[in-house]
Design an enzyme around this catalytic site. Structure first.
Site, PDB file in Angstrom:
ATOM      1  N   HIS A 246      41.298  50.382  27.843  1.00  8.45           N
ATOM      2  CA  HIS A 246      39.960  50.402  28.414  1.00  8.45           C
ATOM      3  C   HIS A 246      39.315  49.026  28.517  1.00  8.45           C
ATOM      4  CE1 HIS A 246      40.507  54.683  27.728  1.00  8.45           C
ATOM      5  NE2 HIS A 246      39.523  54.889  28.567  1.00  8.45           N
TER       6      HIS A 246
ATOM      7  N   GLY B 106      37.078  17.901  57.324  1.00  7.99           N
ATOM      8  CA  GLY B 106      37.445  16.508  57.558  1.00  7.99           C
ATOM      9  C   GLY B 106      38.936  16.285  57.405  1.00  7.99           C
TER      10      GLY B 106
ATOM     11  N   ASP C  19      32.214  25.765  49.000  1.00  8.76           N
ATOM     12  CA  ASP C  19      30.961  26.035  49.720  1.00  8.76           C
ATOM     13  C   ASP C  19      31.082  27.174  50.720  1.00  8.76           C
ATOM     14  OD1 ASP C  19      29.630  23.986  48.404  1.00  8.76           O
ATOM     15  OD2 ASP C  19      30.196  22.488  49.883  1.00  8.76           O
TER      16      ASP C  19
ATOM     17  N   ARG D 186      33.195  23.709  40.146  1.00  6.91           N
ATOM     18  CA  ARG D 186      34.556  23.432  40.606  1.00  6.91           C
ATOM     19  C   ARG D 186      35.587  23.655  39.506  1.00  6.91           C
ATOM     20  NH1 ARG D 186      34.718  20.829  45.487  1.00  6.91           N
ATOM     21  NH2 ARG D 186      32.893  19.615  46.115  1.00  6.91           N
TER      22      ARG D 186
ATOM     23  N   ARG E 230      57.627  41.226  24.001  1.00  7.58           N
ATOM     24  CA  ARG E 230      56.421  41.798  23.398  1.00  7.58           C
ATOM     25  C   ARG E 230      55.777  42.765  24.399  1.00  7.58           C
ATOM     26  NH1 ARG E 230      58.671  39.692  19.867  1.00  7.58           N
ATOM     27  NH2 ARG E 230      57.893  38.245  18.276  1.00  7.58           N
TER      28      ARG E 230
END
Length: 824
Positions: A688, A141, A187, A322, A682
């Site tokens: 793993h 739309g 969707d 959502r 850092r």
């Protein structure tokens, strides 16, 4: 624009076409080569995860090209209202947004824009900002509205000029309106693109809920009915049902026939009778029966409760689907689409039709916006007319295949899927080789059940190739692989040890004694090497003269012959989620840079894609050589970022074997020293953790499809080796369970790698792939994802520190440079 031949996509009418053009992903345009152009970007309609990543990519790619970029708040409503709703964006203004769900610039329904008077106001507001390029992120739309706006544009400008609301100069500078659409919809109901932004994340939310509900349902022997979104499209429900091994699914495109109540209740009762403690039923919100009558979650609950007396609960996920942070896939997809949308706009001329950016396999392409919209409306019309077969056909081959796969694998036993007796049957072996990767168990489950449906038997080989040498076989029945789809690791057990280490003679002797007619090997580069070693030893050992197929399963995605391997998507999500938390941990700190090491061996797939999805400032990989000077330059860029903008945190990804000298520890120390007084540093080695967790929806479904294809491949290969009755039997023939004698094979086509290339599943002989791989570094010679490196760098750099290697060339080319000059 580099064009391609017209192609027919998802069309019932062969006269219907969607024009398709190649995208320009991977091409590196000259910085600031489109100075003077102005772009507006807005989100409209329902929100979906990944929209922010798309907006970020549009803004940063536009700024890289020298364009002004405006964000339009609250969609079309903001366009009509103007003023503070149309804001010029900056590079740092979209920092820290890639990991956020929803849309930070807002989305709203707008009745005013549906009328010409509202569109007139919107045009005036855009012209006064100099905007004549629009990126519309929304559903069909919203995209239809954008196309109408483009068609009316000249007339609207003339009307504004005559009313004295814009000047002649403003009208001349914005004479044409260019439109590029990006589909944001959970969707996945838009034709023309394989995936829409938000769909993958919505599947993550659904699967997370199903996995969580499974534990409580099993504890109390409950039946759960889950309603998911999909008023007109059952994609979410269908794929979620495949990924979760749901007992039943209701979708609008494939309505259940009369008598479905008895079928459902009968299946649930049989499952309880054989000891299954939980039942999951998934219902799309638009589900109907063959008469067009709605089927709701409460309808299903009432049926199960009244007829079977089961403790049944309904869970309506609603807008949870959502919500949350976007998945790695959606971040990558949105970033790629956003960048391509900008390229499409700056490449457009006044008569260029509106385009929508689409995903075709693993390629980004441009397609006719209205061609795709018309196809989408055709599907909706077919649904309204109850022409369900046309609707499924229009959705595409993949959708129809998903329905078929689910129906085949969700039965209680193979006998329920078999309609004719099998005159020919074989015994397949399945063994895992290499490091564990999520999705492998889904492939085994699918392989076993597909083989059983076709009348064959499967021997599971435990403890990898060592188990094959020791004869650790177990006949796998239908119920043995129940619940394997979402499990991480390898249920069969896997090791990296190769045949030459175990002993080729031991493996040959074990295979010779076994009834195995063909072999499936699941794993990464080690699996590829293992089968290659067996094939190369066929002259010496006749036991290896059987059909073999490799299913790629490794988080490193470093196997030749396939674009994707099982486990790599799950690993990307793990890395991205960890990086999100790492960055969040410094939210109270000032100016901190994180150096994060990823796995992958010599393959930089994980570092590159997690860097792009995580909004990293750089990603160092072995495939792209870098020097100490490069590291120092990148450190200087980070210093300028934190000193001259609002950005307080940075992220650097390092592949574990990016450089033997400039390793993660070296980079950490360099940035720590050079960044003193500007930021702290850092270091994190993920290790793993990248291999753990449950499989992502993508890996579950790809594994399911790989397993089915592998079973069909081996059956076809074995069938081609059956000796005719009048053929004299050779001493080294193998006999199948149905009494057929199989001729030993040394054909290259009998030992293949199963892979996905672009959007097709293909089988490539391992003897061919040897020439397409680097055995020393254990990577393919050609890796499609390397073209994303350019986008990673473009989206990571601050506009203030972009440099051009040849400013004079830039000035000479600025007036004539066009993306159409590039070779695709």
């Amino acid at each position: 624009m580099a064009d391609e031949p017209e192609v027919t996509l998802r069309s019932h009418d062969p006269q219907e076409h969607i024009l398709t053009y190649s995208g320009l992903e991977g091409m590196i345009p000259v910085p600031r080569s489109y100075s003077g152009q102005t772009i507006g970007v807005f989100t409209s309609g329902g929100d979906s995860q990944g929209m922010n990543a798309a907006v970020r990519a549009v803004v940063r790619m536009g700024l890289y090209l020298g364009c002004k970029v405006y964000t339009i708040k609250e969609g079309y409503q903001g366009m009509v209202d103007g003023g503070d709703h149309i804001v010029e964006s900056t590079w740092s203004g979209v920092s820290g947004t890639i990991e956020k769900g929803g849309t930070i610039i807002g989305s709203a329904r707008c009745k005013a824009f549906r009328e010409r008077e509202g569109r007139l106001k919107a045009a005036g507001n855009l012209v006064r900002c100099g905007i004549n390029n629009l990126v519309c992120i929304g559903g069909d739309g919203s995209l239809t509205g954008a196309n109408l706006f483009k068609q009316e544009w000249k007339g609207l400008l003339s009307e504004l000029y005559e009313a004295g609301e814009i000047s002649e100069t403003e009208m001349q500078q914005t004479m044409y309106l260019n439109i590029a659409g990006i589909v944001g919809s959970i969707d996945n109901d838009f034709c023309g693109t394989d995936m829409t932004i938000g769909t993958d994340t919505a599947l993550h939310r659904i699967i997370e809920a199903v996995d969580a509900i499974g534990t409580t349902a099993s504890s109390h022997q409950r039946c759960f009915v889950m309603e998911v979104m999909g008023r007109h499209c059952g994609y979410l429900a269908l794929v979620a049902a495949m990924a979760s091994e749901a007992d039943f699914v209701f979708i609008p495109e494939n309505p259940v026939a009369s008598g479905w109540q008895e079928q459902l209740c009968g299946k649930l009762k049989q499952e309880r009778d054989i000891g299954q403690r939980l039942n999951i039923i998934i219902v799309a919100e638009g589900a109907i029966d063959s008469h067009g009558q709605p089927i709701t979650a409460n309808d299903v609950k009432k049926l199960v409760t009244e007829r079977l007396g089961y403790d049944t609960r309904v869970t309506v996920l609603g807008h949870v689907q959502r919500g949350g942070n976007p998945s790695a896939f959606d971040r990558l997809l949105a970033s790629r689409m956003g960048a391509e949308a900008v390229m499409a706009l700056v490449d457009a001329s006044g008569d260029t039709p509106a385009v929508v950016i689409a995903l075709d396999g693993n390629q980004i392409k441009r397609r006719s916006l209205m061609g795709c919209v018309k196809r989408t409306l055709y599907v909706q019309e077919a649904m309204k007319n109850k022409e369900f077969e046309k609707c499924i056909e229009a959705r595409g081959r993949s959708f129809a295949k998903n329905i078929s796969i689910y129906k085949t694998l969700s039965k209680l036993s193979p006998s329920q899927t078999t309609t004719v007796p099998h005159s020919v049957s074989f015994i397949f072996g399945v063994v895992a080789v290499g490091a564990p990767a999520c999705g492998a168990n889904a492939a085994v489950r699918s392989f076993v059940r597909t083989a059983l449906v076709d009348g064959h038997k499967v021997l599971g080989v435990y403890d990898s190739l060592a188990g094959l040498a020791a004869g650790k076989f177990q006949l796998l029945e239908w119920s043995d692989v129940h619940g394997w789809t979402g499990r991480g690791g390898s249920v069969l057990g896997t090791k990296r040890t190769l045949p030459q280490v175990i002993g080729l003679s031991k493996l040959a002797a074990s295979l010779e004694k076994s009834p195995i007619n063909a072999l499936l090997v699941i794993g990464g580069y080690e699996a590829f090497e293992a089968v290659t070693q067996l094939v190369n030893s066929r002259d010496e050992y006749k036991a290896f003269r059987i059909p073999m197929v490799v299913v790629p399963s490794t988080i490193s995605n470093n196997v030749p012959g396939t674009d994707f391997s099982l486990g790599s998507d799950t690993s990307l999500n793990e890395i991205v989620n960890i990086c999100d938390r790492i960055k969040q941990s410094a939210s109270g700190s000032k100016r901190r840079i994180f150096i994060v090491e990823t796995m992958g061996g010599y393959c930089g797939y994980l570092a590159t894609l997690s860097g792009l999805a995580g909004g990293a400032d750089a990603a160092y990989i072995n495939e792209e050589h870098f020097t100490c000077t490069d590291l120092q330059n990148d450190c200087e860029i980070l210093i300028k970022k934190v000193d001259n903008s609002e950005i307080q945190r940075g992220l650097i990804l390092v592949n574990e074997k990016a450089n033997s000298h400039y390793n993660t520890d070296f980079i950490y120390k360099l940035f720590s020293e050079e960044g003193k007084g500007h930021f702290s540093t850092r270091m994190n080695v993920l290790g793993h953790m990248q291999q753990g967790g449950s499989a992502s929806p993508f890996d579950r479904n790809m594994g399911t499809k790989f397993g089915m294809k592998a079973a069909h491949f081996l059956a076809k290969q074995c069938s081609s080796l059956i000796q005719s009755e009048d053929t004299e039997s050779a001493q080294d023939t193998k006999v199948s369970p149905s009494g057929c004698q199989l001729t030993p094979t040394t054909s290259p086509d009998s030992a293949c790698m199963l892979g996905v290339q672009r959007k097709e599943i293909v089988f490539t002989p391992v003897s061919v792939l040897i020439t397409q791989a680097n055995p020393e570094k254990r990577v393919p010679l050609n890796q499609w994802w390397l073209k994303l490196r350019a986008l990673l760098k473009i989206l990571a750099r601050h506009d203030a520190v972009y440099t051009t290697e040849a400013e004079e060339d830039l000035l000479r080319s600025r007036s004539s440079f066009s993306f159409s000059d590039l070779t695709v």
